[in-house]
Design a protein around this motif. Structure first.
Motif, PDB file in Angstrom:
ATOM      1  N   MET A  33      15.427 -10.459 -24.206  1.00 18.85           N
ATOM      2  CA  MET A  33      15.060 -11.866 -24.399  1.00 18.85           C
ATOM      3  C   MET A  33      14.488 -12.421 -23.100  1.00 18.85           C
ATOM      4  SD  MET A  33      17.491 -14.968 -25.805  1.00 18.85           S
ATOM      5  CE  MET A  33      18.051 -13.952 -27.179  1.00 18.85           C
ATOM      6  N   SER A  34      13.323 -13.046 -23.172  1.00 21.97           N
ATOM      7  CA  SER A  34      12.638 -13.517 -21.971  1.00 21.97           C
ATOM      8  C   SER A  34      13.288 -14.791 -21.431  1.00 21.97           C
ATOM      9  CB  SER A  34      11.164 -13.783 -22.288  1.00 21.97           C
ATOM     10  OG  SER A  34      11.037 -14.768 -23.297  1.00 21.97           O
ATOM     11  N   ALA A  35      13.038 -15.052 -20.143  1.00 25.64           N
ATOM     12  CA  ALA A  35      13.569 -16.254 -19.501  1.00 25.64           C
ATOM     13  C   ALA A  35      12.648 -17.432 -19.795  1.00 25.64           C
ATOM     14  CB  ALA A  35      13.682 -16.039 -18.004  1.00 25.64           C
ATOM     15  N   LEU A  36      13.210 -18.480 -20.385  1.00 22.64           N
ATOM     16  CA  LEU A  36      12.449 -19.702 -20.615  1.00 22.64           C
ATOM     17  C   LEU A  36      12.377 -20.523 -19.333  1.00 22.64           C
ATOM     18  CD1 LEU A  36      11.066 -21.634 -22.667  1.00 22.64           C
ATOM     19  CD2 LEU A  36      13.330 -22.672 -23.011  1.00 22.64           C
ATOM     20  N   LEU A  37      13.469 -20.493 -18.566  1.00 20.41           N
ATOM     21  CA  LEU A  37      13.567 -21.274 -17.324  1.00 20.41           C
ATOM     22  C   LEU A  37      14.010 -20.352 -16.197  1.00 20.41           C
ATOM     23  CD1 LEU A  37      13.646 -24.213 -16.012  1.00 20.41           C
ATOM     24  CD2 LEU A  37      16.109 -24.128 -16.500  1.00 20.41           C
ATOM     25  N   SER A  38      13.270 -20.384 -15.086  1.00 21.43           N
ATOM     26  CA  SER A  38      13.640 -19.599 -13.898  1.00 21.43           C
ATOM     27  C   SER A  38      13.685 -20.517 -12.686  1.00 21.43           C
ATOM     28  CB  SER A  38      12.627 -18.472 -13.656  1.00 21.43           C
ATOM     29  OG  SER A  38      12.664 -17.515 -14.686  1.00 21.43           O
ATOM     30  N   VAL A  39      14.777 -20.478 -11.975  1.00 23.16           N
ATOM     31  CA  VAL A  39      14.967 -21.285 -10.770  1.00 23.16           C
ATOM     32  C   VAL A  39      15.183 -20.338  -9.597  1.00 23.16           C
ATOM     33  CG1 VAL A  39      16.498 -22.930  -9.614  1.00 23.16           C
ATOM     34  CG2 VAL A  39      15.897 -23.266 -12.022  1.00 23.16           C
ATOM     35  N   ARG A  40      14.435 -20.561  -8.515  1.00 26.07           N
ATOM     36  CA  ARG A  40      14.533 -19.705  -7.342  1.00 26.07           C
ATOM     37  C   ARG A  40      14.584 -20.557  -6.071  1.00 26.07           C
ATOM     38  NH1 ARG A  40      15.595 -16.910 -10.792  1.00 26.07           N
ATOM     39  NH2 ARG A  40      14.788 -14.869 -11.429  1.00 26.07           N
ATOM     40  N   GLY A  41      15.600 -20.294  -5.261  1.00 26.91           N
ATOM     41  CA  GLY A  41      15.717 -20.936  -3.954  1.00 26.91           C
ATOM     42  C   GLY A  41      15.760 -22.447  -4.004  1.00 26.91           C
ATOM     43  N   LEU A  42      16.375 -23.016  -5.045  1.00 24.65           N
ATOM     44  CA  LEU A  42      16.370 -24.479  -5.219  1.00 24.65           C
ATOM     45  C   LEU A  42      17.263 -25.148  -4.173  1.00 24.65           C
ATOM     46  CD1 LEU A  42      15.172 -26.650  -7.136  1.00 24.65           C
ATOM     47  CD2 LEU A  42      17.351 -26.573  -8.374  1.00 24.65           C
ATOM     48  N   VAL A  43      16.689 -26.131  -3.493  1.00 22.57           N
ATOM     49  CA  VAL A  43      17.397 -26.879  -2.450  1.00 22.57           C
ATOM     50  C   VAL A  43      17.207 -28.370  -2.687  1.00 22.57           C
ATOM     51  CG1 VAL A  43      17.476 -27.427   0.028  1.00 22.57           C
ATOM     52  CG2 VAL A  43      17.137 -25.055  -0.730  1.00 22.57           C
ATOM     53  N   LYS A  44      18.293 -29.128  -2.554  1.00 22.62           N
ATOM     54  CA  LYS A  44      18.208 -30.585  -2.554  1.00 22.62           C
ATOM     55  C   LYS A  44      19.023 -31.113  -1.386  1.00 22.62           C
ATOM     56  CE  LYS A  44      17.291 -34.791  -3.550  1.00 22.62           C
ATOM     57  NZ  LYS A  44      15.946 -35.326  -3.254  1.00 22.62           N
ATOM     58  N   GLU A  45      18.332 -31.829  -0.500  1.00 25.46           N
ATOM     59  CA  GLU A  45      18.963 -32.400   0.689  1.00 25.46           C
ATOM     60  C   GLU A  45      18.934 -33.920   0.613  1.00 25.46           C
ATOM     61  OE1 GLU A  45      17.783 -28.897   3.920  1.00 25.46           O
ATOM     62  OE2 GLU A  45      16.660 -30.787   3.880  1.00 25.46           O
ATOM     63  N   TYR A  46      19.982 -34.530   1.136  1.00 26.45           N
ATOM     64  CA  TYR A  46      20.064 -35.983   1.270  1.00 26.45           C
ATOM     65  C   TYR A  46      20.360 -36.323   2.730  1.00 26.45           C
ATOM     66  CZ  TYR A  46      20.553 -36.200  -3.825  1.00 26.45           C
ATOM     67  OH  TYR A  46      20.355 -36.078  -5.188  1.00 26.45           O
ATOM     68  N   PRO A  47      19.863 -37.456   3.213  1.00 31.92           N
ATOM     69  CA  PRO A  47      20.227 -37.876   4.579  1.00 31.92           C
ATOM     70  C   PRO A  47      21.736 -37.994   4.719  1.00 31.92           C
ATOM     71  CG  PRO A  47      18.438 -39.229   3.715  1.00 31.92           C
ATOM     72  CD  PRO A  47      18.940 -38.409   2.561  1.00 31.92           C
ATOM     73  N   GLN A  48      22.255 -37.511   5.832  1.00 35.27           N
ATOM     74  CA  GLN A  48      23.696 -37.523   6.060  1.00 35.27           C
ATOM     75  C   GLN A  48      24.138 -38.926   6.472  1.00 35.27           C
ATOM     76  OE1 GLN A  48      25.972 -34.577   5.951  1.00 35.27           O
ATOM     77  NE2 GLN A  48      27.278 -36.364   5.726  1.00 35.27           N
ATOM     78  N   ARG A  49      24.978 -39.533   5.652  1.00 34.85           N
ATOM     79  CA  ARG A  49      25.470 -40.878   5.975  1.00 34.85           C
ATOM     80  C   ARG A  49      26.387 -40.831   7.194  1.00 34.85           C
ATOM     81  NH1 ARG A  49      27.142 -43.654   0.176  1.00 34.85           N
ATOM     82  NH2 ARG A  49      25.040 -43.699  -0.747  1.00 34.85           N
ATOM     83  N   GLY A  50      26.144 -41.714   8.109  1.00 33.09           N
ATOM     84  CA  GLY A  50      26.986 -41.804   9.291  1.00 33.09           C
ATOM     85  C   GLY A  50      26.769 -40.705  10.302  1.00 33.09           C
ATOM     86  N   GLY A  51      25.842 -39.800  10.001  1.00 28.27           N
ATOM     87  CA  GLY A  51      25.575 -38.708  10.932  1.00 28.27           C
ATOM     88  C   GLY A  51      24.443 -39.052  11.885  1.00 28.27           C
ATOM     89  N   LYS A  52      24.086 -38.076  12.690  1.00 24.82           N
ATOM     90  CA  LYS A  52      22.987 -38.269  13.615  1.00 24.82           C
ATOM     91  C   LYS A  52      21.669 -38.322  12.863  1.00 24.82           C
ATOM     92  CE  LYS A  52      25.319 -35.853  17.419  1.00 24.82           C
ATOM     93  NZ  LYS A  52      25.238 -34.722  18.377  1.00 24.82           N
TER      94      LYS A  52
END
Length: 289
Positions: free
Chosen positions: A1-20
């Motif tokens: 069965m073939s892949a309908l959805l392929s995800v590779r190397g997915l990254v989601k970053e958010y600014p760090q609250r209270g950080g530098k």
């Protein structure tokens, strides 16, 4: 069965609250997975593991920082806004909170007809017919189109949410904790409905949940997420029967069973799951009123 959805190397970053300045928090940290057409892939993990963010990034409701998302051979992250809107007709989502996702000022008929009005050239009569057919498909009645969301029970509102997601006949449905706000008996009815719809319509589900019992009932394959990373993946039955990662074992150990002395008894766990979730669709608690 073939892949309908392929995800590779997915990254989601958010600014760090209270950080530098320039510091970021990685909600998703380079994950890979495939969803086979016509199957259910579950993403399981505790709150904050990144599973809901993953689902939103797949649909680009939240923009990923990097990586690739390929749906039916199309690179979704390479699409402009207009082409992505067109692509979303084939990719829909069922939300956890029906109070937040269904506009209380609109009738059910208007809620379900809105995707048709935006995407398809149908007369008002044709829209009305499609709405009635979809309501009956999810176990409600066509005349309920004139009612408002607050006039329904929680399980019935989730059926309406499922109906709205299916109005444009998508192939992929992201299910973000779709039954976590429901009583267990109502969960069983909604989950059975979703399985029946999958068989009838050939749907592929990306099913997000923290509930191991629900995942075991619904999923063909599973990925386990912890702190934005995939710690284990594979065929659902195999992963849950013989988990390799300590985090997966901890999730399984947290599943309650009637007999505290049977925590390691897999046969007992399966019996509990089947008794709790394999109830017939319908029942007095969710019968259309």
């Amino acid at each position: 069965m073939s892949a309908l959805l392929s995800v590779r190397g997915l990254v989601k970053e958010y600014p760090q609250r209270g950080g530098k300045r320039g510091e970021v928090f990685r909600a998703i940290d380079g994950i890979d997975f495939d969803l086979r057409e016509g199957s259910t892939l579950a993403i399981v993990g505790e709150s904050g593991s990144g599973k809901s963010t993953t689902g939103r990034c797949v649909l680009r409701l939240t923009e990923p920082t990097s990586g690739s998302v390929t749906y039916d051979g199309v690179d979704l992250l390479g699409l402009d806004a207009e082409r992505m809107r067109a692509q979303r007709a084939h990719m829909q989502i069922v939300f956890q909170d029906t109070y937040a996702s269904l506009d209380p000022r609109w009738t059910v008929g208007r809620l379900l007809a809105e995707p048709l009005r935006l995407r398809e050239r149908l007369t008002p009569g044709q829209q009305c017919t499609r709405v009635g057919e979809m309501l009956e498909l999810v176990g409600l009645e066509a005349e309920h189109a004139d009612r408002y969301p607050h006039e329904f029970s929680g399980g019935q509102r989730q059926r309406i949410g499922i109906a709205r997601a299916l109005m444009l006949k998508p192939r992929l449905v992201v299910c973000d904790e779709p039954v976590s706000a429901l009583d267990v008996s109502v969960q069983a009815q909604v989950l059975n409905l979703m399985k029946d719809l999958q068989d009838e319509l050939g749907l592929s589900y990306l099913f997000i949940s923290h509930d191991i019992a629900v995942v075991e009932f619904m999923a063909d394959d599973v990925i386990v997420m912890n702190k934005g990373r995939v710690v284990e993946s594979g065929v659902c039955a195999q992963v849950l029967a013989d988990p390799k990662d300590p985090y997966t074992r901890a999730l399984l150990a947290a599943v309650p069973v009637p007999d505290p002395d049977a925590l390691e008894d897999r046969a007992m766990r399966r019996a509990v799951i089947e008794a709790g979730l394999a109830a017939p669709v319908g029942g007095d608690s969710e019968r259309a009123r």
